[in-house]
Design an enzyme around this catalytic site. Structure first.
Site, PDB file in Angstrom:
ATOM      1  N   LYS A  27     -24.224   8.848   9.453  1.00 44.95           N
ATOM      2  CA  LYS A  27     -24.529   8.665   7.657  1.00 44.95           C
ATOM      3  C   LYS A  27     -25.591   8.357   7.677  1.00 44.95           C
ATOM      4  O   LYS A  27     -26.722   8.612   7.031  1.00 44.95           O
ATOM      5  CB  LYS A  27     -23.681   8.087   7.459  1.00 44.95           C
ATOM      6  CG  LYS A  27     -22.182   8.233   7.402  1.00 44.95           C
ATOM      7  CD  LYS A  27     -21.895   9.610   5.876  1.00 44.95           C
ATOM      8  CE  LYS A  27     -22.249   9.780   4.586  1.00 44.95           C
ATOM      9  NZ  LYS A  27     -22.226  11.259   4.124  1.00 44.95           N
ATOM     10  N   TYR A  38     -19.923   7.596  13.157  1.00 46.47           N
ATOM     11  CA  TYR A  38     -19.538   8.066  11.850  1.00 46.47           C
ATOM     12  C   TYR A  38     -20.859   7.953  10.780  1.00 46.47           C
ATOM     13  O   TYR A  38     -21.975   8.323  10.386  1.00 46.47           O
ATOM     14  CB  TYR A  38     -18.101   8.013  11.069  1.00 46.47           C
ATOM     15  CG  TYR A  38     -18.388   8.316   9.423  1.00 46.47           C
ATOM     16  CD1 TYR A  38     -17.906   9.412   8.831  1.00 46.47           C
ATOM     17  CD2 TYR A  38     -18.455   6.701   8.590  1.00 46.47           C
ATOM     18  CE1 TYR A  38     -18.179   9.314   7.856  1.00 46.47           C
ATOM     19  CE2 TYR A  38     -18.366   6.760   7.654  1.00 46.47           C
ATOM     20  CZ  TYR A  38     -18.386   8.391   6.690  1.00 46.47           C
ATOM     21  OH  TYR A  38     -18.915   8.397   5.372  1.00 46.47           O
TER      22      TYR A  38
HETATM   23  P1  NAD Z   1     -13.135  14.627   1.413  1.00 41.46           P
HETATM   24  O1  NAD Z   1     -12.924  14.451   3.298  1.00 41.46           O
HETATM   25  O2  NAD Z   1     -11.266  13.832   0.479  1.00 41.46           O
HETATM   26  O3  NAD Z   1     -13.838  15.480   1.518  1.00 41.46           O
HETATM   27  C1  NAD Z   1     -15.301  16.278   2.189  1.00 41.46           C
HETATM   28  C2  NAD Z   1     -14.654  17.715   2.498  1.00 41.46           C
HETATM   29  O4  NAD Z   1     -16.197  18.592   3.466  1.00 41.46           O
HETATM   30  C3  NAD Z   1     -13.608  17.981   2.436  1.00 41.46           C
HETATM   31  O5  NAD Z   1     -13.081  19.151   1.535  1.00 41.46           O
HETATM   32  C4  NAD Z   1     -13.991  18.790   4.150  1.00 41.46           C
HETATM   33  O6  NAD Z   1     -12.875  20.377   3.568  1.00 41.46           O
HETATM   34  C5  NAD Z   1     -15.779  19.300   3.275  1.00 41.46           C
HETATM   35  N1  NAD Z   1     -15.957  19.457   5.123  1.00 41.46           N
HETATM   36  C6  NAD Z   1     -15.366  18.930   6.385  1.00 41.46           C
HETATM   37  N2  NAD Z   1     -16.815  19.443   7.269  1.00 41.46           N
HETATM   38  C7  NAD Z   1     -17.054  20.468   5.994  1.00 41.46           C
HETATM   39  C8  NAD Z   1     -18.067  22.413   7.097  1.00 41.46           C
HETATM   40  N3  NAD Z   1     -18.378  21.436   8.341  1.00 41.46           N
HETATM   41  N4  NAD Z   1     -18.129  22.468   6.527  1.00 41.46           N
HETATM   42  C9  NAD Z   1     -18.023  22.609   4.788  1.00 41.46           C
HETATM   43  N5  NAD Z   1     -17.230  21.857   4.800  1.00 41.46           N
HETATM   44  C10 NAD Z   1     -16.929  20.686   5.190  1.00 41.46           C
HETATM   45  O7  NAD Z   1     -14.291  13.480   2.128  1.00 41.46           O
HETATM   46  P2  NAD Z   1     -14.675  12.136   0.162  1.00 41.46           P
HETATM   47  O8  NAD Z   1     -13.925  10.852   0.338  1.00 41.46           O
HETATM   48  O9  NAD Z   1     -14.340  13.167  -0.295  1.00 41.46           O
HETATM   49  O10 NAD Z   1     -15.852  11.768   0.598  1.00 41.46           O
HETATM   50  C11 NAD Z   1     -16.662  12.718   0.422  1.00 41.46           C
HETATM   51  C12 NAD Z   1     -18.535  11.848   1.018  1.00 41.46           C
HETATM   52  O11 NAD Z   1     -18.940  11.000   0.089  1.00 41.46           O
HETATM   53  C13 NAD Z   1     -18.657  12.069   2.561  1.00 41.46           C
HETATM   54  O12 NAD Z   1     -19.923  13.041   2.293  1.00 41.46           O
HETATM   55  C14 NAD Z   1     -18.609  10.433   2.697  1.00 41.46           C
HETATM   56  O13 NAD Z   1     -18.906  10.456   3.468  1.00 41.46           O
HETATM   57  C15 NAD Z   1     -18.468  10.004   1.408  1.00 41.46           C
HETATM   58  N6  NAD Z   1     -18.315   8.394   1.666  1.00 41.46           N
HETATM   59  C16 NAD Z   1     -16.493   8.445   1.156  1.00 41.46           C
HETATM   60  C17 NAD Z   1     -16.565   7.171   0.793  1.00 41.46           C
HETATM   61  C18 NAD Z   1     -14.734   6.999   0.973  1.00 41.46           C
HETATM   62  O14 NAD Z   1     -14.189   6.100   0.063  1.00 41.46           O
HETATM   63  N7  NAD Z   1     -14.197   8.382   0.488  1.00 41.46           N
HETATM   64  C19 NAD Z   1     -17.501   6.307   1.058  1.00 41.46           C
HETATM   65  C20 NAD Z   1     -17.807   6.154   1.214  1.00 41.46           C
HETATM   66  C21 NAD Z   1     -19.029   7.551   1.238  1.00 41.46           C
END
Ligand code: NAD
Length: 245
Positions: free
Chosen positions: A146, A142
């Protein structure tokens, strides 16, 4: 060239997710018109137009990006999904499709949600700055995708072509409606699997409250102008204090 484009018209890719929805709500508060692009629709809100589609599908993206000047890219498969092909397809090819669609639709700014883990090599980082190199051996696949995703987005920053980009790197995000971090910690503790301390108990981990991540994303978007030093750069986003873990 793009008569319907307004600086307050934005799209949130991944807007149905945990972070995405918090961002959408704050953008609405601030008077933005918001389109959500996501493979699923998880809620309804007045003032938000939903476009259901896969971000790897450039045509579907193009429909959603008409008249949009600012795009937040916050979509990713969940890190726990452990599906290499999916990470590769969505985070790398999908991000290429997003950038291509943004260029074709005349979008001016792209703000990526990256991750602080892109600089984590498995050894301690204290007060880590953005000039740390990308991890040569990322902790998982993952994170590897990223890193590739962030490089693609930052490289696409091109003042001549009129596309400006920036990346925000949170670490673990917590807050209302968090589907992963805190529920998994609580569940693990309930199952009696949190009885061990790695090290002497002085390890610190950086978690970020979701509103602070949203604040960082919007500040980045609103500061992104051709003369701005943030163009094509990545920024860690954190709370004041790390959490003892
Ligand atoms: P989440 O899983 O709640 O949200 C991700 C969204 O992306 C979901 O609604 C999903 O349906 C959508 N998605 C996935 N694949 C897709 C596709 N092919 N086409 C369209 N939509 C798609 O995750 P989150 O926690 O809200 O994370 C959001 C961002 O933040 C991500 O990029 C993640 O890498 C980054 N991030 C999250 C964290 C954390 O702790 N949650 C930490 C660092 C970075």
């Amino acid at each position: 060239l793009y008569p319907l484009q307004s600086s307050k018209r934005c799209a949130v890719i991944g807007g149905s997710g945990f972070l995405g929805r918090h961002l959408v709500e704050k953008l609405l508060d601030k008077g933005y018109t918001v389109s959500v692009f996501d493979i699923r629709q998880s809620y309804e809100l007045p003032g938000v137009t939903f476009h259901q589609g896969d971000l790897c599908d450039k045509q579907a993206l193009l429909t959603a990006l008409q008249g949009v000047s600012l795009v937040f890219h916050c979509a990713s498969p969940a890190p726990a999904s452990d599906d290499k092909a999916l990470f590769q397809r969505v985070n790398i090819q999908g991000t290429q499709a997003v950038l291509q669609a943004c260029t074709e639709a005349g979008v001016q700014k792209v703000v990526l949600t990256s991750s602080a883990s892109v600089v984590f090599e498995g050894t301690d980082i204290k007060d880590g700055r953005e000039d740390l190199p990308y991890a040569k051996k990322p902790i998982d696949y993952y994170t590897q995708t990223k890193i590739e995703q962030e490089k693609l987005v930052l490289k696409a920053c091109d003042k001549e072509k009129g596309l400006l980009t920036v990346a925000i790197r949170p670490h673990g995000i917590f807050g209302p409606r968090d589907p992963q971090l805190v529920p998994i910690l609580v569940d693990t503790a309930r199952r009696g699997k949190m009885k061990f301390i790695i090290g002497d108990g002085s390890n610190l981990v950086d978690f970020t409250f979701v509103d602070n991540v949203v604040h960082g994303l919007i500040l980045a978007a609103e500061s992104l102008r051709p003369e701005s030093p943030i163009c094509g750069k990545a920024y860690h986003i954190t709370n004041d204090e790390p959490v003892r873990f």
